[in-house]
Scaffold this motif. Structure first.
Motif, short mmCIF file in Angstrom:
data_model
loop_
_atom_site.label_atom_id
_atom_site.label_comp_id
_atom_site.label_asym_id
_atom_site.label_seq_id
_atom_site.Cartn_x
_atom_site.Cartn_y
_atom_site.Cartn_z
N ASP A 57 -72.29 136.91 -6.35
CA ASP A 57 -73.13 136.66 -4.99
C ASP A 57 -72.03 136.92 -4.04
O ASP A 57 -71.54 135.84 -3.75
N LEU A 58 -71.90 138.07 -3.63
CA LEU A 58 -70.36 137.95 -2.57
C LEU A 58 -70.72 137.71 -1.05
O LEU A 58 -70.68 138.74 -0.22
N ARG A 59 -71.13 136.59 -0.98
CA ARG A 59 -71.50 136.44 0.52
C ARG A 59 -71.17 134.54 0.49
O ARG A 59 -70.88 133.95 -0.35
N PRO A 60 -70.66 133.84 1.73
CA PRO A 60 -70.43 132.61 1.95
C PRO A 60 -71.41 131.72 1.05
O PRO A 60 -72.42 131.85 1.22
N GLY A 61 -70.88 130.65 0.14
CA GLY A 61 -71.42 129.97 -0.79
C GLY A 61 -71.84 130.54 -1.87
O GLY A 61 -72.06 129.85 -3.00
N GLY A 62 -71.82 131.94 -1.95
CA GLY A 62 -71.97 132.43 -3.28
C GLY A 62 -70.56 132.46 -4.02
O GLY A 62 -69.48 131.82 -3.86
N HIS A 63 -70.81 132.78 -5.52
CA HIS A 63 -69.91 132.89 -6.56
C HIS A 63 -69.61 134.28 -6.99
O HIS A 63 -70.37 135.23 -7.04
N TYR A 64 -68.11 134.48 -7.32
CA TYR A 64 -67.78 135.75 -7.82
C TYR A 64 -66.79 135.68 -9.00
O TYR A 64 -66.42 134.62 -9.47
N GLY A 72 -64.55 132.25 -8.66
CA GLY A 72 -64.55 131.12 -7.82
C GLY A 72 -65.76 131.09 -6.81
O GLY A 72 -66.65 132.05 -7.06
N GLU A 73 -65.71 130.41 -5.73
CA GLU A 73 -66.68 130.35 -4.81
C GLU A 73 -66.18 130.88 -3.19
O GLU A 73 -64.94 130.53 -2.95
N ILE A 74 -66.98 131.83 -2.60
CA ILE A 74 -66.73 132.07 -1.29
C ILE A 74 -66.75 131.02 -0.21
O ILE A 74 -67.89 130.76 -0.31
N LEU A 75 -65.86 130.68 0.34
CA LEU A 75 -65.83 129.40 1.26
C LEU A 75 -66.17 129.91 2.57
O LEU A 75 -66.83 129.28 3.51
N LEU A 83 -60.95 135.67 5.22
CA LEU A 83 -61.77 135.59 4.00
C LEU A 83 -61.23 134.34 3.28
O LEU A 83 -59.79 134.42 3.01
N ARG A 84 -62.12 133.38 2.86
CA ARG A 84 -61.07 132.18 2.05
C ARG A 84 -62.10 132.02 1.03
O ARG A 84 -63.46 131.79 1.18
N LEU A 85 -61.69 131.64 -0.45
CA LEU A 85 -62.37 131.37 -1.49
C LEU A 85 -61.55 130.53 -2.63
O LEU A 85 -60.11 130.25 -2.18
#
Length: 209
Positions: A57-64, A72-75, A83-85
């Motif tokens: 789920d490639l959006r903030p709060g999602g995991h890749y 990890g998580e998209i922060l 972009l920070r993750l």
């Protein structure tokens, strides 16, 4: 053919050491508009062309999850600049984050900066130093640059077993040794860490890679 020395010189490298928290930073300027670089770094289909297949789920709060690599998580996400993750490899302990920052340059160029901050076990750092992740990020930055210029290496995993890639990874390990010394590491210690890193990425028997 890749000019290995030129490719290494195109990137800047910095090392930070705050006790158990270590930071490696790699920078490079790409001859591409910031929107294009951002899209290449965030569009799943384009990422698979120069890096690895990615799902999630490639959006903030999602995991890749990168195939066979980190997840990890998209922060945080601020198109087309930041972009920070989190960056998790297997069961690796400690916090690990990657930040990619893009800054528009002149003449449709983009200044790219990737900073990886992680809590690293002392025994691991003392053996490999910054090159453990630095060489991998050098390969990533190279792959993105080749893709943006329309000259990708094809299958990145297959290319990494080539003699050309072995020369590049050796030069990268040495470049991170220099960055480590510049950050204040004793030369002998930095050299030992770099030698261990190069031996890991470039074993005497290529079949071990």
């Amino acid at each position: 053919m890749i000019d290995v020395i030129d490719a290494i010189k195109r990137a800047g490298r910095q090392v930070g050491d705050d006790g158990t928290t270590k930071t490696v930073t790699i920078t490079r300027t790409y001859d591409a508009a910031v929107e294009d670089v951002w899209d290449a770094c965030t569009d799943p289909e384009r990422i698979s062309r120069w890096f690895l297949p990615i799902t999630g789920d490639l959006r903030p709060g999602g995991h890749y999850q990168l195939e066979g690599n980190a997840g990890g998580e998209i922060l945080h996400c601020e198109p087309p600049r930041l972009l920070r993750l989190t960056w998790v490899m297997g069961d690796s302990p400690g916090r690990s984050e990657v930040e990619v920052r893009l800054t528009p340059g002149t003449d449709e160029s983009t200044d790219f900066r990737l900073r990886h901050t992680a809590e690293v076990p002392p025994e691991f750092w003392s053996q490999y130093g910054p090159g453990a992740v630095g060489v991998g990020w050098d390969l990533t930055v190279l792959g993105l640059g080749l893709y943006l210029t329309g000259d990708p290496v094809g299958d990145p995993r297959a290319w990494e077993r080539s003699e050309e890639a072995r020369r590049f990874m050796t030069a990268s390990g040495e470049a991170w040794r220099v960055a480590h010394e510049t950050a204040g590491a004793p030369p002998e210690q930095a050299a030992t860490m770099a030698a261990n890193t190069i031996a890991f990425y470039v074993p005497a028997d290529p079949q071990q890679t």
